[in-house]
Design a protein around this motif. Structure first.
Motif, PDB file in Angstrom:
ATOM      1  N   ARG A  41      40.163  40.551  50.532  1.00  0.00           N
ATOM      2  CA  ARG A  41      41.084  39.803  49.666  1.00  0.00           C
ATOM      3  C   ARG A  41      42.505  40.354  49.684  1.00  0.00           C
ATOM      4  NH1 ARG A  41      39.788  41.684  43.460  1.00  0.00           N
ATOM      5  NH2 ARG A  41      39.313  43.869  43.921  1.00  0.00           N
ATOM      6  N   ALA A  42      42.667  41.631  50.003  1.00  0.00           N
ATOM      7  CA  ALA A  42      44.007  42.214  49.989  1.00  0.00           C
ATOM      8  C   ALA A  42      44.866  41.740  51.149  1.00  0.00           C
ATOM      9  CB  ALA A  42      43.914  43.741  49.999  1.00  0.00           C
ATOM     10  N   ARG A  90      46.463  33.713  51.539  1.00  0.00           N
ATOM     11  CA  ARG A  90      46.008  33.095  50.291  1.00  0.00           C
ATOM     12  C   ARG A  90      45.359  31.733  50.511  1.00  0.00           C
ATOM     13  NH1 ARG A  90      45.628  36.552  46.050  1.00  0.00           N
ATOM     14  NH2 ARG A  90      46.618  35.266  44.450  1.00  0.00           N
ATOM     15  N   ARG A 105      41.629  30.812  49.342  1.00  0.00           N
ATOM     16  CA  ARG A 105      41.332  29.704  48.426  1.00  0.00           C
ATOM     17  C   ARG A 105      40.308  28.747  49.014  1.00  0.00           C
ATOM     18  NH1 ARG A 105      47.108  29.650  47.719  1.00  0.00           N
ATOM     19  NH2 ARG A 105      47.690  30.617  45.745  1.00  0.00           N
ATOM     20  N   GLU A 121      34.812  32.214  37.302  1.00  0.00           N
ATOM     21  CA  GLU A 121      34.860  33.658  37.042  1.00  0.00           C
ATOM     22  C   GLU A 121      34.931  34.447  38.360  1.00  0.00           C
ATOM     23  OE1 GLU A 121      33.280  31.422  33.751  1.00  0.00           O
ATOM     24  OE2 GLU A 121      32.510  31.576  35.821  1.00  0.00           O
ATOM     25  N   ARG A 171      36.038  33.295  41.241  1.00  0.00           N
ATOM     26  CA  ARG A 171      37.346  33.040  41.867  1.00  0.00           C
ATOM     27  C   ARG A 171      38.427  33.900  41.228  1.00  0.00           C
ATOM     28  NH1 ARG A 171      35.741  27.559  41.602  1.00  0.00           N
ATOM     29  NH2 ARG A 171      37.254  27.119  39.940  1.00  0.00           N
ATOM     30  N   ALA A 172      38.366  34.068  39.918  1.00  0.00           N
ATOM     31  CA  ALA A 172      39.370  34.870  39.215  1.00  0.00           C
ATOM     32  C   ALA A 172      39.337  36.312  39.691  1.00  0.00           C
ATOM     33  CB  ALA A 172      39.140  34.797  37.703  1.00  0.00           C
ATOM     34  N   VAL A 173      38.136  36.848  39.891  1.00  0.00           N
ATOM     35  CA  VAL A 173      38.008  38.225  40.369  1.00  0.00           C
ATOM     36  C   VAL A 173      38.554  38.349  41.795  1.00  0.00           C
ATOM     37  CG1 VAL A 173      36.364  40.016  41.066  1.00  0.00           C
ATOM     38  CG2 VAL A 173      36.064  38.808  38.897  1.00  0.00           C
ATOM     39  N   MET A 225      40.648  36.460  43.474  1.00  0.00           N
ATOM     40  CA  MET A 225      42.074  36.165  43.666  1.00  0.00           C
ATOM     41  C   MET A 225      42.977  37.269  43.162  1.00  0.00           C
ATOM     42  SD  MET A 225      42.268  33.416  45.427  1.00  0.00           S
ATOM     43  CE  MET A 225      44.021  32.997  45.318  1.00  0.00           C
ATOM     44  N   GLN A 226      42.439  38.254  42.458  1.00  0.00           N
ATOM     45  CA  GLN A 226      43.247  39.387  42.020  1.00  0.00           C
ATOM     46  C   GLN A 226      43.559  40.278  43.227  1.00  0.00           C
ATOM     47  OE1 GLN A 226      40.977  41.417  39.033  1.00  0.00           O
ATOM     48  NE2 GLN A 226      41.225  39.803  37.505  1.00  0.00           N
ATOM     49  N   ARG A 227      44.798  40.577  43.408  1.00  0.00           N
ATOM     50  CA  ARG A 227      45.184  41.479  44.494  1.00  0.00           C
ATOM     51  C   ARG A 227      44.792  42.907  44.145  1.00  0.00           C
ATOM     52  NH1 ARG A 227      45.852  38.934  49.230  1.00  0.00           N
ATOM     53  NH2 ARG A 227      47.604  37.497  49.276  1.00  0.00           N
ATOM     54  N   VAL A 228      44.436  43.673  45.182  1.00  0.00           N
ATOM     55  CA  VAL A 228      44.104  45.085  44.932  1.00  0.00           C
ATOM     56  C   VAL A 228      45.268  45.948  45.363  1.00  0.00           C
ATOM     57  CG1 VAL A 228      41.640  44.747  45.136  1.00  0.00           C
ATOM     58  CG2 VAL A 228      42.968  45.213  47.206  1.00  0.00           C
TER      59      VAL A 228
END
Length: 235
Positions: free
Chosen positions: A208-209, A213, A217, A226, A228-230, A232-235
């Protein structure tokens, strides 16, 4: 007397819809500097093109090659759909000739719909019991359409529960510069995820990093809000 290629072109022209003829160049990005630059459209829908293709499914391969040189997008799509019709025959020699013909014409398979409506059948299904090396060569081609053929052809494997090539090609083309490839890879990852949701979740979580995008998606479209929210968070 009209040649078969002239007859098919004329049939498609008679099916032209003026409104769609106006819309399609914008939809398929045929403007200056866009990926479909210079393509021309009659304004014919895919169901109508399929009907013409089915009527002419017995034309010769040389006639298909001639159709593929057409300036009209829908004529080229019709030629590809004729090839798809032919590929349904249980004739290994014919399927090999169709495969070879298809790969000789990729510069004319020059928009996403032309690729997506044909490569699963003419490349992916042909390779089900064969080496997939050609897909890796296509993935490294400078031609965008070769790259898209490589990943979208794996849909045939996914449908059989074979996911390795989809993930391997996704790794290879993860940082492709074109948005059309981000969409295609994300789409195939999503399809792979329908077969093995846990594997897709782990894959996108790990990438994901650095995954584009748009690709991300598309890949997680079927996840819960829930999840997707996790992701889509950048690390």
């Amino acid at each position: 007397m009209m040649s078969i290629t002239e007859k098919i072109s004329t049939e498609l022209q008679h099916l032209s819809n003026p409104e769609k003829r106006e819309i399609f160049p914008r939809f398929f990005k045929a403007g200056k500097g866009e990926y479909g630059e210079g393509d021309r459209f009659l304004g014919v829908t895919v169901p109508d093109i399929r009907s013409v293709a089915r009527r002419h499914k017995d034309i010769a391969l040389d006639e298909i090659r001639e159709l593929m040189q057409s300036e009209w997008h829908e004529v080229r799509l019709c030629a590809l759909l004729v090839m798809v019709e032919k590929s349904k025959k249980k004739d290994d020699g014919l399927r090999r000739r169709l495969f070879d013909l298809y790969l000789s014409l990729t510069e004319r398979i020059n928009n996403w719909d032309l690729v997506d409506l044909s490569c699963r059948f003419l490349v992916g299904e042909y390779l089900l019991d064969k080496s997939r090396d050609i897909l890796y060569r296509l993935s490294q081609s400078p031609l965008l359409w070769d790259n898209r053929i490589a990943i979208v052809s794996t849909y045939a494997f996914i449908r059989k529960g074979e996911l390795e090539n989809t993930y391997a090609l996704s790794d290879l083309m993860m940082h492709h510069p074109h948005d059309l490839m981000h969409k295609a890879i994300g789409w195939m990852l999503r399809e792979a995820g329908k077969r093995d949701p846990e594997r897709l979740y782990g894959y996108v979580l790990g990438h994901r990093a650095d995954m584009p995008r748009t690709m991300l998606r598309y890949a997680i479209e079927k996840f819960s809000p829930e999840e997707r929210a996790v992701i889509m968070q950048r690390v």
